[in-house]
Enzyme design. Structure first.
Site, PDB file in Angstrom:
ATOM      1  CE  LYS A 248     -13.201  -8.197   6.655  1.00 38.54           C
ATOM      2  NZ  LYS A 248     -12.351  -7.221   7.327  1.00 38.54           N
TER       3      LYS A 248
ATOM      4  NE  ARG B  22      -3.910  -2.276   1.055  1.00 35.78           N
ATOM      5  CZ  ARG B  22      -3.930  -3.452   0.426  1.00 35.78           C
ATOM      6  NH1 ARG B  22      -3.166  -3.643  -0.638  1.00 35.78           N
ATOM      7  NH2 ARG B  22      -4.713  -4.440   0.823  1.00 35.78           N
TER       8      ARG B  22
ATOM      9  NE  ARG C  75      -7.990  -4.314  -0.637  1.00 30.25           N
ATOM     10  CZ  ARG C  75      -8.045  -5.448  -1.341  1.00 30.25           C
ATOM     11  NH1 ARG C  75      -7.438  -5.506  -2.506  1.00 30.25           N
ATOM     12  NH2 ARG C  75      -8.683  -6.504  -0.878  1.00 30.25           N
TER      13      ARG C  75
ATOM     14  CB  SER D 132     -13.924  -3.287   0.336  1.00 31.44           C
ATOM     15  OG  SER D 132     -12.587  -3.132   0.720  1.00 31.44           O
ATOM     16  N   GLY D 133     -12.548  -6.155  -0.598  1.00 30.86           N
ATOM     17  CA  GLY D 133     -11.969  -7.132  -1.515  1.00 30.86           C
ATOM     18  C   GLY D 133     -11.446  -6.640  -2.848  1.00 30.86           C
TER      19      GLY D 133
ATOM     20  CD  GLU E 201     -11.722 -11.409   5.819  1.00 28.76           C
ATOM     21  OE1 GLU E 201     -11.006 -11.232   6.812  1.00 28.76           O
ATOM     22  OE2 GLU E 201     -11.637 -10.727   4.800  1.00 28.76           O
TER      23      GLU E 201
END
Ligand code: 13P
Length: 348
Positions: free
Chosen positions: A226, A33, A299, A268-269, A184
């Site tokens: 999630k 990132r 993100r 959000s993936g 998740e």
């Protein structure tokens, strides 16, 4: 295990109008990132970035119910010596912790992964509890193979079962330690598959997950799911509408997730910030399900703030403004009250 205490935490995590900030990027992931803003990922820079987020008043106080931390961050102090955990608590948000050790190649299943981290987890959870964590996260990764691939098509039932079994073992250990597990199972959206294939795979994965949770004695009242939304792969030429994603996601959840789960907080993936907000909003506008549906975005909550910050102290206010905006928009989406007009007015 005090199930009422776990339920109280889980319910607070999905308070209407609020959601979870996933700030648990591993050192490798946050490095990527930071590469995108040409900033070196040092211990201090990671601290500065996260301290800036956790000190953002409106976002943190009104729209963030909990923050998922990484092992480094839960032990880290702000510049003035306050622990980052205390900064989060001061905003009335709950500190949480990523406890999995990442997805590794699954032996016997080429191209598929198994998330590791169960060994020694009981002791690590006890330590994290002392450090202030009241919820945890474990991410399983499920990849859909190319639509033309038949031999070795993924996901296999074996990989789904192995990953969900690990999620259930993790969840059970969390509850024993007084920590709410976020489970998740992420069906990745990077491929060429269409939305119908994502729907089918997500249904298989969630069905198997709740069987495993039941078999390991996990109390659903003290658990947060999630999931991914039901979307097409990013490389698929036919992309579904916002309505289709919302309707398919609600359908798959209604078909597989027991009503005892207090809330569902989506990842959000790789969806854009705006689309992730719109999808969540549309689901809450449609309504008619027993759980609170909210966000647990990484993100989609951080990206615009990251680009505003660019690793520079002088951009602190602009980064906080960007984070405030995204948190407010997602807060509205968790109520089904987001509109493009409100978005434009808040961004003005
Ligand atoms: P994204 O919203 O960026 O997918 O991150 C959420 C998360 O915690 C993934 O494990």
């Amino acid at each position: 295990m005090d199930i009422q205490a776990l339920n109280d935490i889980a319910v607070k995590m999905v308070t209407p109008g609020q959601g979870i900030l996933a700030a648990d990027e591993s050192t490798g992931t946050i490095g990527k990132r930071f590469d995108s803003i040409k900033t070196e990922s040092t211990f201090e820079k990671r601290r500065d970035w996260r301290e800036m987020l956790f000190r953002t008043d409106t976002a943190m106080q009104n729209h963030i119910s909990g923050v998922i931390l990484y092992d480094e961050t839960i032990r880290q102090e702000a510049k003035d010596g306050t622990s980052l955990v205390d900064l989060i608590k001061a905003k009335d948000a709950i500190p949480g912790i990523k406890v999995d050790m990442g997805a590794k190649p699954l032996a016997g299943r080429p191209g598929e992964t198994i998330t590791e981290g169960l060994d020694g987890l009981r002791d690590r959870l006890a330590e994290y509890y002392k450090l202030g964590a009241r919820f945890a996260k474990w991410r399983a990764v499920i990849e859909i193979s190319h639509p033309d691939q038949y031999v070795g098509m993924t996901p296999s039932d074996g990989a789904i079962k192995a990953n969900n079994h690990a999620l259930a073992r993790y969840a059970s250990l969390c509850q024993e330690a007084g920590i709410v597990p976020i489970v998740e199972p992420e069906v990745l959206m990077g491929g060429h598959h269409n939305v119908a294939r994502c729907h089918e795979v997500t249904e298989r994965v969630l069905n198997s997950l709740f069987t495993e949770l039941y078999e390991q004695g996990v109390k659903l009242e003290g658990t947060i799911l999630k999931p991914n939304m039901v979307v097409a792969g990013l490389r698929c030429s036919i992309q579904p509408s916002i309505e289709e994603v919302a309707e398919r996601t609600i359908k798959v959840l209604k078909d597989t997730v027991p009503a005892a789960i207090p809330g569902i907080a989506f990842l959000s993936g790789g969806q854009s910030n705006e689309i992730a907000t719109e999808h969540l909003n549309m689901m809450n506008k449609i309504g008619g399900f027993p759980w609170n549906l909210t966000y647990s975005y990484g993100r989609a909550l951080q990206q615009s703030a990251l680009f505003a910050w660019k690793g520079k102290e002088e951009n602190y206010d602009a980064a906080q403004a960007a984070f405030n905006h995204r948190a407010k928009m997602n807060g509205l989406a968790s109520l089904g009250e987001w509109t493009p007009e409100k978005d434009a007015a808040s961004n003005a």
